[in-house]
Design a protein around this motif. Structure first.
Motif, PDB file in Angstrom:
ATOM      1  N   TYR A 339      64.842  31.573  41.672  1.00 42.28           N
ATOM      2  CA  TYR A 339      66.379  31.912  42.036  1.00 42.28           C
ATOM      3  C   TYR A 339      67.264  30.927  43.079  1.00 42.28           C
ATOM      4  O   TYR A 339      68.346  30.857  42.918  1.00 42.28           O
ATOM      5  CB  TYR A 339      66.259  33.153  42.728  1.00 42.28           C
ATOM      6  N   ASN A 345      69.723  30.548  36.970  1.00 39.50           N
ATOM      7  CA  ASN A 345      69.830  32.057  37.049  1.00 39.50           C
ATOM      8  C   ASN A 345      70.275  32.692  35.604  1.00 39.50           C
ATOM      9  O   ASN A 345      69.881  33.824  35.384  1.00 39.50           O
ATOM     10  CB  ASN A 345      71.381  32.458  37.733  1.00 39.50           C
ATOM     11  N   THR A 384      73.880  35.359  41.923  1.00 40.38           N
ATOM     12  CA  THR A 384      74.359  35.669  40.721  1.00 40.38           C
ATOM     13  C   THR A 384      75.442  36.683  41.019  1.00 40.38           C
ATOM     14  O   THR A 384      75.231  37.868  41.571  1.00 40.38           O
ATOM     15  CB  THR A 384      73.071  36.283  39.948  1.00 40.38           C
TER      16      THR A 384
END
Length: 1214
Positions: A339, A345, A384
Motif C-alpha cells: 500500500y 493501489n 485510496t
C-alpha cells in the motif's frame, strides 16, 4: 573510500583465515592417515572417494561441509568467497559439491547424521530423510535457528544470505543445468514435509529464501527481455538500408534464450510455491507460518507484475485471521509494503474491499504490536480515495485516547492525515499570517471540534500526546490559540462558543505541559527517560517562547474569564511551567504585577475549592527563592494572607457570639474565608498566624451546640490538620524549640480527642472527614516516626487507646461494608451509576486508611479479623485491598496473621450459630461459605510449607481448641457445640508438613475421649473427616494447593461411609491425582506427538489437556481425563448455596494465586503460558494430509494460471 577499503581488507583477511583453516584440516587428515598407515589407505581404496571418517563425519565431504556450516555460523562477511569456492567445486565434481550442500542443509537443521555418497546415489529423497530422521536427536528441542546465545545470534541472517548469494552467483549458468536446482528443491520440499520441527523449519526458511532469490532472477530476466524486445523493435523499425540483419538474429536468439530461462525459473518457483508454501503457510508452528507470509509479501513487492494479484493476495488475507499475533503482524507488514506504493493501489482494490473489515477490526487486536501496524496500514489505505467509510475512521479515531502509547501515536497519525493534511495554500510572496488569520487557525478549531465530539473521553492530555509527534507545529501555535480566545472574530467568521473556548483552554494547557515536561501524561508512559541534547534544547526554547507569550497574555485572559471557574482553573496552571527568569530578563515585571492582581481578585471572588487550591499552587510556584521575583510575590502573598486571617478571626468571633442567632449570611462568610485559608495552608506555612486556637474553638463549639454547619466543621478539621502537620515539619527539621514540641504534643492529642468525638456526629461527611484525619494522625505520630535518626521526636509518639481502636473499627463496619444502594441518595436515574462509583471510591479510601493502621501495627492485628472475614462477600469491591493487607500482615508476623485468620473464621462460625442454632445443616449456604473462605485463606499461604510451618501449626492449634471449647449440652456422650468447626479447619490440613500432621493429630487426641474415636454418627463426621485429613498425608508431602479430604463434603460421607484406613488411602490417591504438579511444559519439536519415554511422569496430562488432534496414542486413566471445574466469580457465603460435594480445584481458579509466595505466582504464569493459545476467536490452522511432491515434474505446469491456484486444501478459509 576508507569504509570500502576496510570491508575489502576484512574480506581478504577472512578468506585467508578460511584458507588457513582448510590447510590445517587437510594437514590433520593427512596426519591421521599417516598414523593409521596402510589401514587408512586401504579404507580409502575400498570406499572410493572417501569412505573414511573425520570426527564422526564422512571424509568425502567432511571438510567442505564443515566449512560451509562454520562460515555461516561465523558471519556473512566472506560469504561471497565461500560461494565462489563451492561453485568451483561444483564445476569440478557436481556430485561431491551437491552432497556437501545437502549435508549443509542437514547440519543447519541440527541433525548429527551425514548423507553418504552411496546414499546420495542409490536412495530416494524420502528414504534419505527417513534415515536422517532416525539419527536426529530431537530430545533437546534446540537447533541452530532456535538456539540462543551470541554464537548463534546471526545464524539466521547468515544462512539466508548464503542462499541468496548462491543463487545470485549461479543465476547465469548453473541454475539452468537441470541438476543442481532440481536436487535442492526436491530435498527442501521433502524436508518441509517432515514431522521433525527442525527439518521443517529450516527447510521452509531455505525454500522461501530460495524462492525470493529466484524472484530476483526472474525480475532481472523480465527486465532484460523488455530491453531486448525494445532493441529488436528499434532495429526492425529502421529503414532497410540501415537495418542490421545479423543484429536482429542475435537479438531474436537472445530473446529466445531469455524466454527459456524465464520459463525455467517460473517452473522452479512453481515447484517451490506449490510444494512448500501452499502447505507450510498453514503449518502448526507460528514461526513457519510467519516466514511464509513475510516472503510472499517480498515477492509481491519485488515482482508485482507476476505476484501482485488476488490469487496470491488471498493467502495474506486468510492468514490475517491467524491465532498467533506474530503471524498476523507479518501479514500487516507485508501489506504495508504494497500500500505504500500508490501505483499498486489499483491492483489492491478487490483485496481491500474483501478484507478491509478485517483490517479495521485488527486495530483492536489484543496484541498491541498488531494493533499498531493495523492502524499504520489503514493510514496508508487513506491514499485510496473513499475506501474507508466514516464508521471505519471513527473506529480508529477513538484510539487516540488509548492508554498504550504506540497505539495512540499510530491513531494520532491516522487522525492527523485524515483531518489535518489538507491545509490552505499560502500565496507566494505574501506576508506570513499570524494569530487567528494563520493557516493553523482552522486546524486548531478542528481539533477542538473533534475533542468535543469525543463524548466518551474527557482526556485532552491524551489527545495532545497522540498528536504531538505528527503535529508539533500545530499544537505549539500558542499565539494562534491566544488570538482565538482574545481577539474578535473576523468578518464572516463564527465565534467560538463557551464550550469550545473551555475545550481550547484545556487543550492549550495540555500542550504547554507537554512542551515543558517532555514526557507523556500519567498512565501512558513507563517512566521518565533521559533526553538527548537536542530534546533538551527544544524544551528550553519552548519554555522560553511560552513564557514570553503567556506572561503577556495570561492577565487579560484571567480578566476575561475571571468568573468562569473551569476556565480559570486551567489558566492558573500555566505559570507552573514558566521559565520565571524571563520575567526579569525580558523586563516583564509589569505583567507579573498584573498577574498577581488578577490572582488576588480571583481568590476574593471564588469559593470553589479547586480554584482556590490552584491559586495556592500558583503562588507556591512563583514564590521561588532562586529567582529575583521572589520578593514581589512574597509580599503580595503575605498581604493576601494577612487580610484573610484577620477577616476570619473577626467573622468567627461575631459568629460564635451570635450562637443560634447566626444567620446563613454569617455562616457563608465564615465558610468562604475558612475555605480560602485552608486551601492556602495546604501549600504554604501559615504557622505565623495562630490558626489552631481559633479553629479548635470553632470545633469545640460545634461539639457543644451540635448545630455547626457541616462544611464549616469539615474545613475547620482540615485546616487544623494542616496546622499540626506544618508544626511537625518544623520539629522534624530541628528548627523548633523544646517548648514548641511540648505545645505540638498537646495540640495533637487534643485534636485527636476532638476528632474522636466527631466520629459520633450525625452527619456522615463530618464523620468520614474525622475518620480520615484520625487515621492519618495515628499513622504519622506512631512509633515509627522516631526511626531514621529522629529520636528527638519521641515525646510526640501517640498510641491509640482501645476505645479509639474500637470506634474506628465500628466506623469501618458500619460505613464501608454496606450495600451500595444504602449509600446512594440520588434520585436521578441517569447519574445513579456515577454516584455509586464515586461512593464506592470513597469507601475504598476509608478502608485503605484503616488497613494501613493494621499494616504498620498502629492498631492490634487481631482487629483485622473483622476485615478479613468480609473477603468473600465484598470481593468485587474490596478484594484487592483485603488481600494486600493479608500479605503485609503475614510479612510482619506469620503466626499472628494466622491467628487473625482463624479468628475471623471463628467469628463467622459464631454468627452462623446465633442465626441457625447448633443443630444446623452442614449443607447450609452460610456454612459452605465459611468453608469456601477457609479454602481461599489456605491458598494464600502458597506452596512453601517450610516458611509457613509455624503459622499453620498455630492455626490448627487455635482451631482445635475452639472446636472443643464448649462441651455438649447433651452430656458426655454428645459432640462439643463447635465440633463442626473441624470441617472448616480441615481446609488447612494440606498445608501441614508430614511430621506436623502427626503432631497435630496427637494434639487433637488430647481433647478426644475413647468414646469419641468410636462414634460414626453424622454429628461426628467433622471429627472423622478432620482426623482423616491429618492421617492421609503419609504420601502427600508435596506442596499441594488442594483442600483436604474433608472438603469433598459431608453429605457424601453420610451416604457411604468407609473405614478410616480405606478412606485415608482413597483420599491420598485422589489428592495425588488432582494435585497439579508444576512440571515444565513438554518441548515438542514435531507435528506428531511422540510416545513419552519410560520413567517420565506424565501426570501433567491431567492438568494441561492437549487438543484432541494432539492426544497421545495411549489412553490415560479416567481421572487424568477429568477437567476440574473452577470458580469464576467470588462467592457470597451468606447468600450463595455452594454444593455440598466440593469439586477438585486447581491453580486456574480466580483467587488462588498467593499474595506473598513468588513460587506460586511463577507457577500460575506457566499455566497461563500453556493455555494462552486456547482462547482465540480467530481461525485454527489445521494441517490436512500432506500433498507435497518430491519431484518437480509431478507439479502442474500451468501454476501461474490464476485459476489453478484455487486449491481445495485451502477452501476452509473461503
Amino acid at each position: 573510500v576508507i569504509s570500502s577499503t576496510l570491508h575489502v581488507l576484512q574480506d581478504v583477511l577472512f578468506s585467508a583465515m578460511v584458507l588457513t583453516l582448510k590447510h590445517l584440516l587437510w594437514y590433520s587428515i593427512l596426519f591421521q592417515g599417516g598414523k593409521r598407515g596402510k589401514k587408512a589407505a586401504g579404507e580409502k581404496g575400498k570406499g572410493g572417494k572417501g569412505a573414511g571418517r573425520i570426527n564422526g563425519h564422512h571424509q568425502e565431504n567432511g571438510m567442505e561441509n564443515m566449512m560451509l556450516f562454520e562460515v555461516v555460523k561465523l558471519g556473512r562477511s566472506a560469504m561471497q568467497s565461500v560461494v565462489d569456492d563451492w561453485i568451483e567445486s561444483y564445476k569440478h565434481d557436481r556430485d561431491v559439491a551437491l552432497l556437501d550442500l545437502i549435508n549443509f542443509f542437514i547440519q543447519c537443521s541440527g541433525c548429527k547424521g551425514v548423507v553418504s555418497g552411496e546414499m546420495f546415489r542409490n536412495m530416494q529423497n524420502s528414504e534419505i530423510i527417513r534415515r536422517m530422521t532416525e539419527e536426529f536427536d530431537e530430545d533437546s528441542g534446540d537447533y541452530p535457528l532456535t538456539i540462543a546465545g551470541p554464537q548463534w545470534k546471526k545464524f539466521k541472517s547468515s544462512f539466508c544470505e548464503f542462499i541468496s548469494v548462491l543463487v545470485r552467483q549461479c543465476q547465469y549458468s548453473i541454475i539452468y543445468d537441470e541438476y543442481m536446482m532440481d536436487t535442492v528443491i526436491s530435498l527442501l520440499t521433502g524436508l518441509s514435509d517432515s514431522q521433525v520441527r527442525a527439518f521443517r523449519h529450516t527447510s521452509t526458511l531455505a525454500a522461501m529464501k530460495l524462492m525470493t532469490a529466484l524472484v530476483n532472477v526472474a525480475l532481472n530476466l523480465s527486465i532484460n527481455m523488455d530491453n531486448t524486445q525494445r532493441q529488436y523493435e528499434a532495429e526492425r523499425n529502421k529503414i532497410l538500408a540501415k537495418r542490421a540483419n545479423d543484429r536482429l538474429e542475435l537479438l531474436l536468439q537472445k530473446r529466445k534464450e531469455l524466454q527459456e530461462n524465464q520459463d525455467e525459473i517460473e517452473n522452479m518457483m512453481n515447484a517451490i510455491f506449490k510444494g512448500v508454501f501452499v502447505h507450510r503457510y498453514r503449518d502448526a508452528i507460528a514461526e513457519i507460518r510467519a516466514i511464509c507470509i513475510e516472503e510472499i509479501g517480498v515477492w509481491m513487492k519485488l515482482y508485482s507484475d507476476a505476484f501482485l494479484n488476488d490469487s496470491y493476495l488471498k493467502y495474506v488475507g486468510w492468514t490475517m485471521h491467524d491465532k498467533q499475533g506474530e503471524v498476523r503482524l507479518k501479514c500487516l507488514t507485508a501489506l504495508q509494503g504494497l500500500y505504500y506504493n500508490r501505483e499498486l493501489n489499483a491492483r489492491l482494490e478487490l483485496f481491500t474491499s474483501r478484507f478491509k473489515d478485517r483490517i479495521v477490526s485488527m486495530t483492536l487486536d489484543k496484541e498491541y504490536d498488531v494493533a499498531v501496524q493495523a492502524i499504520k496500514l489503514l493510514t496508508l489505505v487513506l491514499n485510496t480515495d473513499e475506501v474507508l467509510t466514516p464508521e471505519d475512521c471513527e473506529s480508529v479515531y477513538h484510539l487516540v485516547y488509548s492508554a498504550h502509547r504506540p497505539v495512540a501515536i499510530a491513531a494520532g497519525e491516522f487522525l492527523f492525515k485524515k483531518l489535518f493534511s489538507h491545509r490552505e495554500p499560502e500565496e507566494e510572496g505574501a506576508p506570513k499570517r499570524r494569530g487567528r488569520q494563520s493557516p493553523t487557525a482552522n486546524l486548531i478549531k478542528t481539533t477542538v471540534f473533534f475533542f468535543l465530539e469525543s463524548e466518551l473521553h474527557e482526556h485532552a492530555a491524551y489527545l495532545v500526546d497522540s498528536l504531538w509527534d505528527c503535529g508539533p507545529e500545530l499544537l505549539k501555535d500558542w499565539e494562534c490559540m491566544i488570538s482565538l480566545l482574545l481577539d474578535d472574530p473576523l468578518p464572516g467568521e463564527e465565534a467560538l462558543t463557551d464550550r469550545q473556548e473551555t475545550a481550547l483552554i484545556e487543550i492549550m494547557l495540555c500542550t504547554v505541559r507537554q512542551a515543558a515536561e517532555c514526557h507523556p501524561p500519567v498512565g501512558r508512559g513507563t517512566g521518565k527517560r533521559v533526553m538527548t541534547a537536542k530534546e533538551r534544547k527544544t524544551q528550553m526554547d519552548d519554555k522560553t517562547r511560552m513564557t514570553e507569550l503567556f506572561a503577556v497574555a495570561l492577565p487579560p485572559l484571567l480578566a476575561k474569564y475571571a468568573m468562569d471557574s473551569e476556565k480559570v482553573t486551567n489558566l492558573l496552571q500555566l505559570p507552573q511551567y514558566f521559565d520565571l527568569e524571563i520575567y526579569t530578563t525580558g523586563r516583564l515585571e509589569k505583567h507579573l504585577e498584573s498577574l498577581l492582581r488578577q490572582i488576588r481578585e480571583i481568590v476574593e471572588k471564588h469559593t470553589d475549592t479547586e480554584v482556590l487550591e490552584v491559586c495556592s499552587k500558583t503562588y507556591h510556584s512563583l514564590c521561588n527563592e532562586e529567582f529575583t521575583i521572589f520578593n514581589r510575590v512574597d509580599i503580595a502573598r503575605s498581604q493576601l494572607l494577612d487580610e484573610l486571617v484577620d477577616k476570619f478571626n473577626r467573622l468567627l468571633e461575631d459568629f460564635l457570639q451570635e450562637g443560634e442567632e447566626a444567620d446563613e449570611d454569617d455562616a457563608y462568610q465564615v465558610l468562604s474565608t475558612l475555605k480560602r485559608i485552608t486551601a492556602f495552608h495546604n501549600a504554604h506555612d501559615l504557622s505565623g498566624w495562630d490558626l489552631f486556637t481559633s479553629n479548635f474553638k470553632l470545633l469545640n463549639t460545634g461539639i457543644e451546640n451540635g448545630d455547626m454547619p457541616e462544611q464549616i466543621v469539615i474545613h475547620s478539621l482540615q485546616c487544623t490538620h494542616y496546622v499540626i502537620l506544618w508544626n511537625l515539619a518544623k520539629s522534624s527539621e530541628g528548627s523548633s524549640r523544646k517548648d514548641d514540641t511540648v505545645t505540638l504534643r498537646k495540640q495533637m492529642r487534643a485534636f485527636c480527642m476532638m476528632c474522636q468525638r466527631y466520629l459520633t456526629n450525625v452527619n456522615t461527611a463530618v464523620k468520614e472527614q474525622a475518620f480520615t484525619i484520625l487515621c492519618d494522625l495515628l499513622l504519622i505520630f506512631s512509633h515509627q516516626m522516631v526511626s531514621g535518626g529522629r529520636e528527638h521526636l519521641e515525646p510526640l509518639v501517640y498510641s491509640s487507646e482501645d476505645s479509639l481502636q474500637s470506634e474506628l473499627l465500628s466506623f469501618i463496619l458500619n460505613h464501608v461494608f454496606i450495600d451500595q444502594d444504602d449509600d446512594t441518595n440520588s434520585t436521578e436515574q441517569v447519574r445513579r451509576d456515577a454516584v455509586k462509583i464515586e461512593a464506592l471510591h470513597k469507601r475504598r479510601n476509608l478502608l485503605a486508611a484503616y488497613c494501613k493502621l493494621i499494616i504498620y501495627c498502629v492498631v492490634d492485628m487481631k482487629t483485622g479479623a473483622d476485615i478479613f472475614k468480609q473477603y468473600m462477600r465484598y470481593y468485587n469491591d474490596y478484594g484487592d485491598i483485603i488481600k494486600e493487607t493479608m500479605s503485609k500482615t503475614r510479612q510482619i508476623d506469620k503466626i499472628q496473621c494466622a491467628k487473625t485468620l482463624i479468628l475471623s473464621l471463628q467469628q463467622l462460625f459464631n454468627e452462623m450459630l446465633s442465626d441457625l442454632g447448633h443443630g444446623f445443616d452442614r449443607s447450609a449456604s452460610s456454612f459452605c461459605g465459611i468453608k469456601e473462605l477457609a479454602r481461599r485463606f489456605s491458598l494464600t499461604f502458597g506452596l512453601d510449607q517450610v516458611k509457613t510451618r509455624d503459622a499453620i501449626a498455630m492455626l490448627h492449634k487455635d482451631g482445635i481448641e475452639f472446636a472443643f471449647k464448649d462441651p455438649s449440652t447433651q452430656g458426655e456422650g454428645g459432640p462439643p457445640l463447635n465440633l463442626a468447626f473441624l470441617d472448616i479447619l480441615s481446609e488447612f490440613s494440606s498445608k501441614l508438613m508430614k511430621q506436623d500432621k502427626r503432631t497435630v493429630h496427637m494434639y487433637l487426641e488430647r481433647f478426644m475421649t475413647f468414646q469419641m474415636a468410636l462414634q460414626r454418627e453424622d454429628c461426628w463426621l467433622p471429627l472423622i473427616s478432620y482426623r482423616n485429613s491429618l492421617q492421609a498425608g503419609g504420601d502427600d508431602d508435596t506442596m499441594s494447593v488442594m483442600s483436604g479430604y474433608s472438603s469433598r463434603g459431608s453429605s457424601i460421607r453420610s451416604k457411604k461411609i468407609k473405614p478410616p484406613a480405606v478412606t485415608a488411602g482413597t483420599s491420598a490417591a485422589k489428592r495425588n491425582m488432582q494435585t497439579p504438579v508444576m512440571l515444565p511444559s513438554p518441548h515438542l519439536t514435531s507435528t506428531a506427538m511422540r510416545d513419552p519415554k519410560r520413567g517420565r511422569d506424565d501426570s501433567f496430562m491431567g492438568v494441561y489437556p492437549l487438543p484432541q488432534d494432539q492426544q497421545q496414542p495411549h489412553q490415560l486413566p479416567q481421572h487424568h481425563q477429568q477437567t476440574p471445574q473452577h470458580i469464576q466469580t467470588p462467592m457470597d457465603y451468606k447468600y450463595v448455596c455452594l454444593p455440598v460435594a466440593r469439586r477438585g480445584t486447581g491453580l486456574m481458579e480466580e483467587d488462588e494465586e498467593p499474595i506473598v509466595e513468588d513460587v506460586m505466582m511463577s507457577s500460575e504464569g506457566r499455566m497461563d503460558d500453556l493455555n494462552e493459545g486456547m482462547d482465540f476467536d480467530t481461525m485454527d490452522i489445521d494441517l490436512p494430509p500432506s500433498k507435497n511432491r518430491r519431484e518437480r515434474s509431478e507439479l502442474k505446469p500451468d501454476y501461474f494460471d490464476p485459476a489453478s491456484i484455487m486449491d481445495e486444501s485451502v477452501s476452509v478459509f473461503v
